[in-house]
Design a protein around this motif. Structure first.
Motif, PDB file in Angstrom:
ATOM      1  N   VAL A 234       0.845  -1.197   0.000  1.00  0.00           N
ATOM      2  CA  VAL A 234       0.000   0.000   0.000  1.00  0.00           C
ATOM      3  C   VAL A 234       0.883   1.251   0.000  1.00  0.00           C
ATOM      4  CG1 VAL A 234      -1.840   1.186   1.268  1.00  0.00           C
ATOM      5  CG2 VAL A 234      -1.609  -1.301   1.489  1.00  0.00           C
ATOM      6  N   PRO A 235       0.582   2.231  -0.852  1.00  0.00           N
ATOM      7  CA  PRO A 235       1.342   3.488  -0.796  1.00  0.00           C
ATOM      8  C   PRO A 235       0.968   4.295   0.446  1.00  0.00           C
ATOM      9  CG  PRO A 235      -0.447   3.703  -2.366  1.00  0.00           C
ATOM     10  CD  PRO A 235      -0.475   2.267  -1.876  1.00  0.00           C
ATOM     11  N   VAL A 236       1.927   5.045   0.953  1.00  0.00           N
ATOM     12  CA  VAL A 236       1.715   5.779   2.207  1.00  0.00           C
ATOM     13  C   VAL A 236       1.971   7.270   2.026  1.00  0.00           C
ATOM     14  CG1 VAL A 236       2.560   6.103   4.568  1.00  0.00           C
ATOM     15  CG2 VAL A 236       2.324   3.792   3.635  1.00  0.00           C
ATOM     16  N   ALA A 237       0.950   8.083   2.310  1.00  0.00           N
ATOM     17  CA  ALA A 237       1.136   9.540   2.414  1.00  0.00           C
ATOM     18  C   ALA A 237       0.909   9.914   3.878  1.00  0.00           C
ATOM     19  CB  ALA A 237       0.197  10.277   1.479  1.00  0.00           C
ATOM     20  N   SER A 238      -0.383  10.112   4.268  1.00  0.00           N
ATOM     21  CA  SER A 238      -0.672  10.356   5.688  1.00  0.00           C
ATOM     22  C   SER A 238      -0.642   9.053   6.486  1.00  0.00           C
ATOM     23  CB  SER A 238      -2.041  11.001   5.843  1.00  0.00           C
ATOM     24  OG  SER A 238      -3.065  10.065   5.578  1.00  0.00           O
ATOM     25  N   ILE A 245      -7.040  -0.118   5.604  1.00  0.00           N
ATOM     26  CA  ILE A 245      -7.096  -1.397   4.883  1.00  0.00           C
ATOM     27  C   ILE A 245      -6.938  -2.536   5.888  1.00  0.00           C
ATOM     28  CG2 ILE A 245      -5.800  -2.891   3.292  1.00  0.00           C
ATOM     29  CD1 ILE A 245      -5.382  -0.405   1.505  1.00  0.00           C
ATOM     30  N   ALA A 246      -5.990  -2.384   6.809  1.00  0.00           N
ATOM     31  CA  ALA A 246      -5.815  -3.414   7.840  1.00  0.00           C
ATOM     32  C   ALA A 246      -7.073  -3.538   8.692  1.00  0.00           C
ATOM     33  CB  ALA A 246      -4.608  -3.062   8.717  1.00  0.00           C
ATOM     34  N   GLY A 268       4.244  -1.120   3.366  1.00  0.00           N
ATOM     35  CA  GLY A 268       4.014   0.252   2.933  1.00  0.00           C
ATOM     36  C   GLY A 268       5.074   0.732   1.958  1.00  0.00           C
ATOM     37  N   ALA A 269       4.651   1.604   1.034  1.00  0.00           N
ATOM     38  CA  ALA A 269       5.540   2.110  -0.010  1.00  0.00           C
ATOM     39  C   ALA A 269       5.623   3.632   0.051  1.00  0.00           C
ATOM     40  CB  ALA A 269       5.001   1.670  -1.378  1.00  0.00           C
ATOM     41  N   ALA A 373      -1.308  -5.699  -4.692  1.00  0.00           N
ATOM     42  CA  ALA A 373      -0.711  -4.343  -4.694  1.00  0.00           C
ATOM     43  C   ALA A 373      -1.804  -3.350  -5.068  1.00  0.00           C
ATOM     44  CB  ALA A 373       0.444  -4.276  -5.686  1.00  0.00           C
ATOM     45  N   TYR A 374      -1.888  -2.275  -4.294  1.00  0.00           N
ATOM     46  CA  TYR A 374      -2.913  -1.252  -4.533  1.00  0.00           C
ATOM     47  C   TYR A 374      -2.377  -0.164  -5.463  1.00  0.00           C
ATOM     48  CZ  TYR A 374      -5.907  -3.351  -0.995  1.00  0.00           C
ATOM     49  OH  TYR A 374      -6.724  -4.214  -0.295  1.00  0.00           O
TER      50      TYR A 374
END
Ligand SMILES: *Cc1c(COP(=O)(O)O)cnc(C)c1O
Ligand SMILES: [Zn+2]
Length: 413
Positions: A234-238, A245-246, A268-269, A373-374
């Motif tokens: 999952v990509p991570v910003a905030s 999702i979890a 996380g990405a 992968a999202y």
């Protein structure tokens, strides 16, 4: 009817009513929606969901707003596609892509905004506002137009034209601010104090907004025949999307839609030019040190992530990992995804694919796992990132001779 009992502080567990509140007045912890899971379990079923709309609103029992009268452009129920060609490139086995580039405004933000504005309208708000790295602005402006609400959205002034234009077209107020997203966000927190009759999607109604991301877990489970994957990236910003999702996967077992099983591993990405959470993970720290972003992945460029420590916690406790990739690797990730699977993602998608590649090479994401992968945003909004390497093979005169000289016939055999 939504099965919401109220809100609760994530830190000190103090209860609050289900109003436009997002932070505990006692300890400043974030508030979370509390559901009556027993009542949901008694009401919800796979059949009831299957009979629902082909949008996030099929999971209304697990969302904090009423589905009748939803502010709805059709967000959600995006394809989950098997990606064998990409898997082979990465040395993986069973790989799936959640293609959220196909949402109404081209990003996963339509999920959270549909929930936030539905709740905002329920609470009587007539103005929608937000601080955004681009996609949120786009989605808020569109959903506000759909709902007949006014909108005021704030963005950093250096955003991609593909995000500015696609937001401005909806006719709300779009304020470009000379500063980073974190500056924009700080200003919006102040504005939220001034304009208490505006619904700031990621401030005073953030608690509801965040719940929309759970649908990324619900859909994946339903699309896998009511099974969960072993590992998601999952990509991570905030960090909000990752934590929700979890939460979504956990809730499915809580209400009996799936059998309880092992926890889904969550990785996380991030972009190396803005990787505060990945850096904390690698350092073994349990706090996140803010950074000043400098990356082409502008949609992920949050230097001071609100849910960073919670994302860290989810990743660690689920046995996942966090990693970051350079701008060059992001562009290569976009290109690899496009040429292997026919999906054109924005820079955040490049971050996810490149990080997946890295974690696969490290053996963190394994070939014996079922992996999802999202892919959270559409490449048409960030064409500038790849324009330098996506050009015609040749430009020729309209003759057979010129064609034969230009085309690589070996390449099309
Ligand atoms: C906002 C955004 C994210 C990350 O969202 P957070 O919940 O803030 O971590 C991922 N991908 C895209 C395309 C986004 O716009
Ligand atoms: Zn508290």
């Amino acid at each position: 009817m939504p099965f919401v009992e109220g809100l609760r502080c994530r830190e000190c567990a103090r209860p609050y009513p289900a109003e436009a509140l997002h932070v505990c007045e006692w300890c400043f912890g974030p508030l979370e929606v509390v559901y009556d899971y027993e009542a949901i379990a008694a009401s919800v079923s796979r059949e009831r969901i299957a009979a629902g709309p082909l949008t996030i609103w099929r999971y209304a029992d697990l969302l904090p707003a009423r589905p009748d009268g939803a502010v709805d452009l059709g967000a959600g129920f995006t394809p989950l596609v098997r990606a064998d060609r990409l898997a082979a490139e990465l040395g993986l086995g069973e790989l799936w892509l959640k293609n959220d580039t196909l949402n109404p405004t081209g990003s996963f933000k339509d999920r959270v905004v549909s929930v936030a504005l539905t709740k905002a309208r329920e609470l009587g708000f007539k103005v929608a506002a937000c601080a955004s790295t681009g996609n949120l602005a786009n989605s808020v402006a569109a959903h506000a137009a759909r709902a007949g609400m006014a909108s005021v959205v704030c963005i950093p002034s250096d955003l991609e034209p593909g995000k500015v234009i696609t937001t401005a077209i909806f006719g709300g107020q779009l304020i470009a601010i000379d500063g980073t997203y974190d500056d924009v966000n700080r200003l919006c927190a102040e504005l939220a104090g001034e304009h208490t009759d505006w619904a700031f999607v990621n401030v005073n109604v953030r608690t509801y907004y965040a719940e929309g991301s759970k649908t990324l877990a619900f859909e994946v489970a339903e699309q896998l025949g009511w099974e969960v994957p072993d590992h998601v990236v999952v990509p991570v910003a905030s960090g909000s999307q990752l934590t929700k999702i979890a939460k979504g996967f956990a809730e499915l077992a809580t209400v009996g839609l799936i059998e309880p099983g092992p926890t889904v591993r969550v990785s996380g990405a991030q972009a190396a030019g803005c990787s505060p959470v990945a850096t904390a993970f690698e350092a073994g720290a349990d706090f996140v040190t803010p950074v000043r972003p400098d990356t082409i992945a502008k949609s992920l460029a949050i230097g001071n992530p609100a849910d960073g420590v919670y994302a860290l916690d989810v990743v660690r406790s689920s046995g996942g990992a966090l990693a970051s990739v350079t701008d060059d690797e992001i562009v290569e990730g976009i290109s690899l995804l496009a040429r292997t699977e026919g999906i054109f993602a924005e820079t955040a998608g490049g971050v996810t694919v490149a990080t997946l590649a890295k974690l696969a090479a490290q053996g963190v994401v394994r070939s014996d796992e079922r992996v999802v992968a999202y892919i959270t945003g559409n490449g048409l909004k960030t064409i500038d990132a790849v324009a330098h390497r996506a050009k015609p093979t040749a430009t020729i005169a309209p003759t057979l001779a010129a064609f034969d000289a230009a085309v690589d016939l070996a390449g099309v055999r």
